[in-house]
Design a protein around this motif. Structure first.
Motif, PDB file in Angstrom:
ATOM      1  N   PRO A   1     -40.984 -33.206  35.216  1.00 45.85           N
ATOM      2  CA  PRO A   1     -41.672 -32.031  34.667  1.00 45.85           C
ATOM      3  C   PRO A   1     -43.172 -32.252  34.457  1.00 45.85           C
ATOM      4  O   PRO A   1     -43.586 -33.193  33.779  1.00 45.85           O
ATOM      5  CB  PRO A   1     -40.962 -31.771  33.334  1.00 45.85           C
TER       6      PRO A   1
ATOM      7  N   ALA B   1     -38.261 -28.700  29.265  1.00 48.55           N
ATOM      8  CA  ALA B   1     -38.455 -30.144  29.398  1.00 48.55           C
ATOM      9  C   ALA B   1     -38.066 -30.879  28.127  1.00 48.55           C
ATOM     10  O   ALA B   1     -37.494 -31.973  28.180  1.00 48.55           O
ATOM     11  CB  ALA B   1     -39.909 -30.439  29.761  1.00 48.55           C
TER      12      ALA B   1
ATOM     13  N   TRP C   1     -35.187 -33.213  29.116  1.00 48.24           N
ATOM     14  CA  TRP C   1     -35.760 -34.509  29.459  1.00 48.24           C
ATOM     15  C   TRP C   1     -36.238 -35.303  28.244  1.00 48.24           C
ATOM     16  O   TRP C   1     -36.199 -36.523  28.254  1.00 48.24           O
ATOM     17  CB  TRP C   1     -36.945 -34.331  30.401  1.00 48.24           C
TER      18      TRP C   1
ATOM     19  N   PHE D   1     -42.532 -34.735  29.144  1.00 52.07           N
ATOM     20  CA  PHE D   1     -43.144 -34.029  30.268  1.00 52.07           C
ATOM     21  C   PHE D   1     -44.552 -34.572  30.436  1.00 52.07           C
ATOM     22  O   PHE D   1     -45.072 -35.287  29.565  1.00 52.07           O
ATOM     23  CB  PHE D   1     -43.155 -32.503  30.044  1.00 52.07           C
TER      24      PHE D   1
END
Length: 341
Positions: free
Chosen positions: A42, A66, A70, A73
């Motif tokens: 990202p 993100a 995740w 980013f």
């Protein structure tokens, strides 16, 4: 005395001595989790986020996705002066090029020191040296190095610019959670901003050691400048595998920290990450840790707690949380589990 001198010289001293093998105290068992390269990392453009525009909506949506999927980013178009980024990176290299006599006066094992040079000296050591600098509340100018001569000017300018960027990012995190822009700043109850400049010299057997053990950051979030001259370094844990995050010129990496995971009531996840080393080149990174004031009481934001999403974390004082984190010796995400219901 010899042990103290060895710690002051740090891993740079080992690298400068030209050792051919990693000393036993730096050796690690290999991590069974595989390393996987992923193309779609990202990256979020902040160029037009100051306006009410489609670009702002896209950036906030991307931050939400993100942060949830995740825990990190990269940002571009952030407006941070590129020359200041380059100057700060070179400044860290220049500091560690100084003779040990000039560097050693800043060595300290006192974690309360607002400015210090250090290295890992636990039983299982990491292949890194570092500089620690308090940015807010700031160091006294007299505590900062006089060599290199530009240290005070560049490091304080960098810290001030980073503080401004961190506040902008904090506001975007708030909006991405469906809150008012200033909600997380209010929840922080003040601010604590610390800069850590990591120095990873070449290692003769990089596969046998680690630059930085796997952990999530204890603060709100971290803004990291990577060394664009070295590809291998930062890795994040994603879907059970280590993913290398190659440096993107002009970009910063933003890591979700534990306090943002707590405030978001588990909507966002702090990311477990580590640093690996190489045998060819010195690598530097500059991490800016932004979080609440140490006396702030942190708990899930009230608007994010519902019957369908009850509070996942107990209230804690951030300074106490930091003590718990450092006691865990960079043990994955162990610290945050101590405040989970």
């Amino acid at each position: 005395m010899a042990a103290v001198a060895s710690r002051i010289a740090g891993v740079k001293g080992l690298a400068d001595a030209g050792i051919a093998m990693v000393p036993g105290e730096y050796r690690r068992d290999s991590d069974p989790r595989q390393c996987v390269e992923i193309e779609e990392i990202p990256v979020i453009d902040l160029s037009d986020v100051e306006k009410c525009s489609p670009a702002r909506i896209l950036a906030i949506d991307s931050i939400r996705s993100a942060s949830r999927d995740w825990g990190f980013f990269q940002i571009i178009g952030h407006g941070f002066p590129e020359q200041l980024m380059a100057s700060m990176m070179e400044l860290v290299h220049d500091f560690f090029r100084l003779p040990i006599e000039d560097r050693s006066v800043y060595y300290s094992e006192d974690s309360s020191s607002k400015f210090r040079m250090g290295t890992s000296f636990e039983t299982r050591r990491m292949w890194q040296d570092y500089l620690h600098q308090a940015c807010y509340p700031p160091c006294e100018i007299a505590q900062l190095p006089t060599k290199p001569p530009s240290y005070v000017r560049i490091s304080t300018a960098y810290a001030e610019a980073m503080n401004r960027l961190a506040k902008r990012v904090l506001g975007l995190f708030s909006e991405s959670l469906g809150l008012e822009s200033g909600a997380l700043e209010e929840a922080f109850g003040g601010e604590r901003h610390v800069m850590r400049m990591n120095y990873y010299p070449p290692c003769p057997e990089p596969e046998l050691t680690i630059g930085l053990d796997a952990h999530s950051d204890p603060n709100g979030f971290t803004i990291l400048q990577q060394d664009t001259s070295v590809n291998d370094g930062l890795q994040i844990l994603h879907c059970g595998a280590w993913v290398p995050i190659k440096p993107l010129p002009g970009a910063f990496v933003v890591n979700i920290g534990d306090q943002l995971q707590i405030l978001s009531n588990d909507a966002y996840k702090s990311v477990e990450h580590r640093a690996v080393v190489n045998s060819e080149r010195t690598r530097v990174s500059i991490a800016s840790f932004y979080g609440p004031a140490e006396d702030s009481h942190i708990a899930p934001v009230a608007q994010l707690v519902t019957d369908e999403a009850p509070a996942c974390f107990k209230e804690s004082v951030y300074g106490n949380y930091l003590q718990s984190f450092y006691a865990s010796k960079l043990d994955g995400k162990a610290a945050i589990e101590t405040v989970r219901y």
